[in-house]
Design an enzyme around this catalytic site. Sequence first.
Site, PDB file in Angstrom:
ATOM      1  N   GLN A  77       6.002   9.757   0.752  1.00 56.53           N
ATOM      2  CA  GLN A  77       4.854  10.485   1.289  1.00 56.53           C
ATOM      3  C   GLN A  77       3.548   9.708   1.094  1.00 56.53           C
ATOM      4  O   GLN A  77       2.470  10.280   1.162  1.00 56.53           O
ATOM      5  CB  GLN A  77       4.740  11.861   0.623  1.00 56.53           C
ATOM      6  CG  GLN A  77       5.950  12.749   0.869  1.00 56.53           C
ATOM      7  CD  GLN A  77       5.767  14.133   0.292  1.00 56.53           C
ATOM      8  OE1 GLN A  77       4.947  14.918   0.782  1.00 56.53           O
ATOM      9  NE2 GLN A  77       6.527  14.452  -0.744  1.00 56.53           N
ATOM     10  N   GLY A  78       3.661   8.416   0.844  1.00 53.42           N
ATOM     11  CA  GLY A  78       2.469   7.573   0.698  1.00 53.42           C
ATOM     12  C   GLY A  78       1.813   7.650  -0.659  1.00 53.42           C
ATOM     13  O   GLY A  78       0.689   7.165  -0.824  1.00 53.42           O
ATOM     14  N   ILE A  79       2.472   8.216  -1.649  1.00 54.92           N
ATOM     15  CA  ILE A  79       1.838   8.412  -2.957  1.00 54.92           C
ATOM     16  C   ILE A  79       1.659   7.083  -3.686  1.00 54.92           C
ATOM     17  O   ILE A  79       0.574   6.791  -4.199  1.00 54.92           O
ATOM     18  CB  ILE A  79       2.649   9.408  -3.807  1.00 54.92           C
ATOM     19  CG1 ILE A  79       2.608  10.788  -3.153  1.00 54.92           C
ATOM     20  CG2 ILE A  79       2.114   9.482  -5.231  1.00 54.92           C
ATOM     21  CD1 ILE A  79       3.479  11.829  -3.836  1.00 54.92           C
ATOM     22  N   VAL A 103       6.639   7.415  -9.156  1.00 54.81           N
ATOM     23  CA  VAL A 103       6.432   8.653  -8.403  1.00 54.81           C
ATOM     24  C   VAL A 103       7.616   9.578  -8.663  1.00 54.81           C
ATOM     25  O   VAL A 103       8.762   9.118  -8.783  1.00 54.81           O
ATOM     26  CB  VAL A 103       6.308   8.364  -6.889  1.00 54.81           C
ATOM     27  CG1 VAL A 103       6.177   9.657  -6.087  1.00 54.81           C
ATOM     28  CG2 VAL A 103       5.120   7.445  -6.620  1.00 54.81           C
ATOM     29  N   LEU A 144       3.722   1.998 -12.550  1.00 53.47           N
ATOM     30  CA  LEU A 144       3.625   2.756 -11.302  1.00 53.47           C
ATOM     31  C   LEU A 144       4.938   3.480 -11.027  1.00 53.47           C
ATOM     32  O   LEU A 144       5.997   2.857 -10.946  1.00 53.47           O
ATOM     33  CB  LEU A 144       3.303   1.802 -10.147  1.00 53.47           C
ATOM     34  CG  LEU A 144       3.380   2.372  -8.725  1.00 53.47           C
ATOM     35  CD1 LEU A 144       2.380   3.506  -8.544  1.00 53.47           C
ATOM     36  CD2 LEU A 144       3.129   1.276  -7.699  1.00 53.47           C
ATOM     37  N   TYR A 199       3.675  -4.278  -2.560  1.00 56.43           N
ATOM     38  CA  TYR A 199       2.539  -5.045  -3.061  1.00 56.43           C
ATOM     39  C   TYR A 199       2.050  -6.064  -2.038  1.00 56.43           C
ATOM     40  O   TYR A 199       0.834  -6.245  -1.868  1.00 56.43           O
ATOM     41  CB  TYR A 199       2.913  -5.741  -4.370  1.00 56.43           C
ATOM     42  CG  TYR A 199       3.123  -4.788  -5.521  1.00 56.43           C
ATOM     43  CD1 TYR A 199       2.144  -3.862  -5.874  1.00 56.43           C
ATOM     44  CD2 TYR A 199       4.311  -4.799  -6.256  1.00 56.43           C
ATOM     45  CE1 TYR A 199       2.336  -2.980  -6.930  1.00 56.43           C
ATOM     46  CE2 TYR A 199       4.511  -3.920  -7.312  1.00 56.43           C
ATOM     47  CZ  TYR A 199       3.518  -3.005  -7.639  1.00 56.43           C
ATOM     48  OH  TYR A 199       3.721  -2.131  -8.677  1.00 56.43           O
TER      49      TYR A 199
END
Length: 293
Positions: A229-231, A222, A220, A266
Amino acid sequence: MSTISIHKLQVLSFSHVRIKSHRRFHRTYAIRTMTMDAKSSEKRKIEEISVQIPLLSSPIPQRELLKSPDLQFNRLQPSERDLVQEKKLEFGQFVARDAILDEEFWTAAWLRAESHWEDRPSDRYVDNHKRKFAEQEFNAIKKRNKWQHGPNEKCACIVTVKKETKNVKRTVLKSVVGTLDLSIRYLLHGETFPGERVKAPLFCSINRTSQNRYGYIANLCVAKSARRQGIASNMLYFAVESAISDGVGQVYVHVYRDNQAAQELYHKMGFELVQMASSQLLEERTFLLCFKS
């Protein structure tokens, strides 16, 4: 591995997935379903404000692009209307879905290379390391996505791409801003969690029952310029929901013990520490977390 913080809390609209998230999840299906509400969809599209965000913290070197003659790096990102996919998640100016194009696989590989090496900028060979890492990861992603051991085991590369905006054309390289891997597997015979049998025999049997089928999330990351930005949280939500919709009851993920931000993310999404795996993973400095549906 870097993650992002969750903000602007909202209530989740899914009822069949018991996941502790505070994001509103809007699920869209194939085009044949969306056409039933074409007017309202068009209205929402007109009201959207385009946010131009650079894809990567540093551009992919041109000499690296030229190493992959089969890829079209000037290829425009296809319209979401042209992609017939059963599952995707729209949030803000982004869409999370399975990667389809080789160029999306390549950009996902480059994002992972940047994330892996971003804490070592002083390394004089860091650019060479990133290029080699990206090339190896690209080939690995393609191999994993072709791998299927029967109908109930598979691996998918999930990407987050910028939504299309009116009169704005973007290449695939400038559209992908996040990625992760989701695999569906079976526990080995005698295991209660993934990796419990560290010294399993080479030809160890696999317990292929529905109760021993699980999802596993990895890689994971970004783009540095698109974080907060909540991605990450929305990609993670999409991956968990996708696994559950495939009939999986448990989804696992490893996280480094010193990565407090990732652990908080998480835990907010409903993952819990697998206590039995803690001592076993002590040398690797990782925790094993599990989400149960």
